[in-house]
Every structure is written in structure tokens, then in C-alpha cells.
Design a protein around this motif. Structure first.
Motif, PDB file in Angstrom:
ATOM      1  N   CYS A   1     -24.437  43.499  49.301  1.00 21.04           N
ATOM      2  CA  CYS A   1     -23.808  42.150  49.260  1.00 21.04           C
ATOM      3  C   CYS A   1     -25.162  41.240  48.693  1.00 21.04           C
ATOM      4  O   CYS A   1     -25.422  40.272  47.879  1.00 21.04           O
TER       5      CYS A   1
ATOM      6  N   LYS B   1     -23.625  47.670  53.850  1.00 26.22           N
ATOM      7  CA  LYS B   1     -22.731  46.620  52.354  1.00 26.22           C
ATOM      8  C   LYS B   1     -22.973  45.301  52.617  1.00 26.22           C
ATOM      9  O   LYS B   1     -23.265  44.693  51.518  1.00 26.22           O
ATOM     10  N   ASP B   2     -24.386  45.454  54.054  1.00 26.14           N
ATOM     11  CA  ASP B   2     -24.689  43.961  53.843  1.00 26.14           C
ATOM     12  C   ASP B   2     -25.472  44.152  53.105  1.00 26.14           C
ATOM     13  O   ASP B   2     -25.985  42.746  51.908  1.00 26.14           O
TER      14      ASP B   2
ATOM     15  N   PHE C   1     -17.670  48.790  46.995  1.00 29.16           N
ATOM     16  CA  PHE C   1     -17.640  47.974  46.346  1.00 29.16           C
ATOM     17  C   PHE C   1     -16.589  47.964  44.614  1.00 29.16           C
ATOM     18  O   PHE C   1     -17.361  49.439  44.111  1.00 29.16           O
TER      19      PHE C   1
ATOM     20  N   ILE D   1     -25.023  42.560  44.783  1.00 28.74           N
ATOM     21  CA  ILE D   1     -23.843  41.756  44.615  1.00 28.74           C
ATOM     22  C   ILE D   1     -24.639  39.805  44.362  1.00 28.74           C
ATOM     23  O   ILE D   1     -24.414  38.617  43.147  1.00 28.74           O
TER      24      ILE D   1
END
Length: 393
Positions: free
Chosen positions: A388, A384-385, A343, A392
Motif C-alpha cells: 500500500c 500488505k502495508d 490485491f 499502490i
């Protein structure tokens, strides 16, 4: 009889009349392998190499220099300390009528804080990572190397290599010196305001760049010629700054090749000690480290894996070495570590552990640290999950 190397050297130094009059037959492969496409095509304006004539390359140079000028001006506006290396530095030495083939443009950025700003400038100007950063930490300083590219038009792309804090020699060794920054030479080339090292430092950078080659490019010898010939070069200064048996041997081999070609000898001397690089350069540098056992383990486990797995196409087992050789530990112990950007969210510089994965958050994005830059799609999705949900949000 004049040797092939001498003929190629004459191409690199623009001695067109002698080449044409002797009707020398030189293959396209030899021109490409010795990084002499630009001077060859300028001499032979109707020849085509890799689908391009000299007029195409000349047009591309102008477009690239315009892009470089915008980038350099932005560095100055943001007060980012930089040095131009290699091809850009050689513009101060080559005669204006002799082009030097450069596949990318090299910058040294003084520290990691300036690199974060440099990255934002490049992204704003439309550049993307050509390859993800390779970073490590030595003496409490983050150093590394990465490359960016931008497509200017359908025919032209530009690549910019950024060296952070130091110039890489090998996976474990880097070069930086206060004289790089205290003896900067500033000059203007067309639209470019360039800042380059001293004559001796440019020779040192050339030595380091050529040190990984089993055989020198003829362009290396042409570079050495323009850096060394008819100049009051302090060789003892160069030897003292290199301070390495292997690199000093590379310097001596470059000089011997240069003298050999000038005298009309049949062959390049070449990098005679390349096969001993691990023994007389890398291993002694490991021995000098306080954490020598850890560094040796990380160096040679990876080398063994690359030799017996990677070269045979067995990619999947490689990623499991992250369990035995932590990417975070490699980074902290001064060994080059690969980082895959997941990201571009800006965060503080911080390490986070999730399952077997080592995640690094930075002011330019969130990265996965890895030894071999191998990641399955389902693994990437899982990481990524997690990011997130937990980082994030």
C-alpha cells in the motif's frame, strides 16, 4: 459371473435394463469413488446421493450450461483462443441420453496474455478464485493452472478450471502441441458452442488426467470406451505425441482395462506403473533440463519437506523453506509455484523483493509467491502495508 467393475461400467454406459434385471447391489461409496453419480441417478430416479436426485442434478446442469454459454460467448467477443477439455469435450462422444459426471469445466487458454483477459471476464461475470494460480515459466512462456467458482443460487455452484498455455502433467511437466490448436473440432451442445481437440488428442488428455491415479476411475474406462470404440484411432500417433515411457504405459493400461471390461474379466487392470511414476517419468524429465541440478534440488527438497513435516501437521516450519528455496527461482526454473492474491490492482508483470518475500505484480493483481501457500496473519498484514505504501499509494 460379471465383475463389480463391469457392473459399474454398465452404469456409466447407460445399460439400465440389464442392471435392474440382475438386481445388482452396488454401494453408494463405489458410485461416488468411480465418478458415476449422474448416470447412476438417471437410471435410478428415486435414489438419492449426496442429498440429490437425478431431477436436482438435471436442473443444476441446465443452470451451469447457461452460465457457461455466457462465458464462452464473452471469450469469442474478446477473441480469446480457447479449447474445451475433458468433460466438455466428452459431450461430443457420449450419447445424449447418458450423462457424464463432471465436477468442473475445463478450458485451455492459448497464452498468458489471453489469460489476463479471461480472468477479467470471469470476475466481471461474478466468479472468484476457487484456488489461487499456480504458475511457472518454461521456454520464455508463462504457463499455469487455476480454478474459479460462482454461486448461481442456494443449491447450485459452478467451477471453471483454466489451464494457461499447457495442460499440467506434474509439478515439472506440461503438455502442449500445435496439433491441439490446428485440429480443433467445433460443435454445438444445447446452448454451448464448444471447441474441442481431435479424437487422438482427447485420448492423450485422458491419459494425462488418469496418470496420477493409483487406480483408474471406472469413468476413465467409460471415457476411453467412447473415445476409442469403433473409431479409426491412430495409436502410433498417440504414442509419438506422448513421447514418455510412463505416459505410454498409462495409455496401455487404460486400453487393457477397456478390453478387460468388454470381455467380462473380473477386475480393472488399473494403473500398474503408478508407483514408478517418479522414477520413469519425473526424474527423466529433470535430467533433460539444462538446469537439472537446480530443478532436482527444488523438487526433492519440497518432497522431503511435505513427507516429513506437512504430513505430520508441522505447518509452520514449511514456510521457512522459502529462505532455502526461493519461490521466484522456482518459477523461473520451470517448477510450479503457488501465488496468493493480495490485491486486485492492475500493474505490469514484475517481480519485487521485500525482506524475505517475493511479490509479483500482474495485469490482474498483486500476488505473493510461495512454496506452500502458508502465510500468518501478521505476515500478510506486514506485506500488505508495504504494498500500500510503496506500490499502490
Amino acid at each position: 459371473m460379471i465383475s463389480l467393475s463391469n457392473h459399474l461400467f454398465r452404469i456409466g454406459t447407460g445399460q439400465a435394463q440389464q442392471i435392474i434385471s440382475n438386481k445388482i447391489s452396488i454401494s453408494e461409496k463405489e458410485i461416488i469413488e468411480n465418478r458415476l453419480i449422474d448416470p447412476f441417478l438417471k437410471i435410478n430416479i428415486n435414489q438419492i446421493i449426496k442429498g440429490k436426485k437425478w431431477e436436482n442434478i438435471e436442473s443444476e446442469h441446465k443452470k451451469k450450461f447457461n452460465e457457461l454459454s455466457v462465458f464462452i460467448n464473452a471469450l469469442k467477443i474478446h477473441e480469446i483462443n480457447y479449447i474445451n477439455l475433458k468433460g466438455l469435450a466428452m459431450l461430443n462422444y457420449y450419447p445424449s441420453f447418458i450423462p457424464r459426471q463432471s465436477n468442473d469445466f475445463d478450458f485451455l487458454i492459448e497464452n498468458i496474455s489471453d489469460f489476463w483477459k479471461c480472468h477479467e471476464i470471469l470476475i466481471t461475470l461474478g466468479y472468484s478464485f476457487k484456488y489461487n494460480p499456480m504458475l511457472t515459466k518454461k521456454n520464455n512462456e508463462v504457463l499455469g493452472i487455476t480454478k474459479y467458482y460462482k454461486k448461481i443460487d442456494e443449491q447450485t455452484s459452478i467451477k471453471i478450471e483454466i489451464n494457461i498455455n499447457s495442460f499440467i502433467i506434474s509439478e515439472l511437466c506440461w503438455f502442449n502441441d500445435e496439433d491441439l490448436w490446428s485440429n480443433i473440432v467445433e460443435f454445438k451442445f444445447q446452448s454451448l458452442n464448444l471447441r474441442i481437440p481431435s479424437d487422438e488428442m482427447n485420448i492423450i488428455i485422458l491419459v494425462i488426467e488418469a496418470s496420477d491415479r493409483p487406480q483408474f476411475f471406472v469413468r476413465d474406462i467409460v471415457d476411453f470406451f467412447y473415445l476409442y470404440n469403433n473409431k479409426n484411432i491412430n495409436e502410433q500417433y498417440i504414442i509419438n505425441k506422448l513421447n514418455d515411457k510412463y505416459l505410454i504405459s498409462v495409455f496401455n493400461n487404460l486400453k487393457s482395462s477397456y478390453l478387460s471390461i468388454l470381455s467380462g474379466e473380473n477386475t480393472l487392470i488399473g494403473n500398474k506403473t503408478r508407483k514408478k511414476r517418479e522414477l520413469i517419468h519425473v526424474f527423466p524429465s529433470i535430467v533433460r533440463e539444462n538446469n537439472k541440478v537446480t530443478v532436482a534440488y527444488m523438487r526433492y527438497l519440497k518432497l522431503a519437506a511435505e513427507k516429513y513435516l506437512y504430513q505430520k501437521g508441522r505447518y509452520k516450519p514449511l514456510k521457512y523453506l522459502d529462505l532455502f528455496m526461493s519461490p521466484k527461482s522456482r518459477f523461473k526454473n520451470g517448477v510450479v509455484t503457488h501465488f496468493i492474491q493480495l490485491f486486485d490492482n492492475k500493474m505490469k508483470f514484475k517481480w519485487i523483493r521485500y525482506k524475505k518475500y517475493h511479490i509479483l505484480t500482474t495485469p490482474i493483481g498483486i500476488f505473493l509467491a510461495t512454496n506452500f501457500a502458508i502465510l500468518d496473519e501478521d505476515e500478510e498484514e506486514e506485506i500488505k502495508d508495504y504494498i500500500c505504501i510503496h506500490l499502490i499509494r
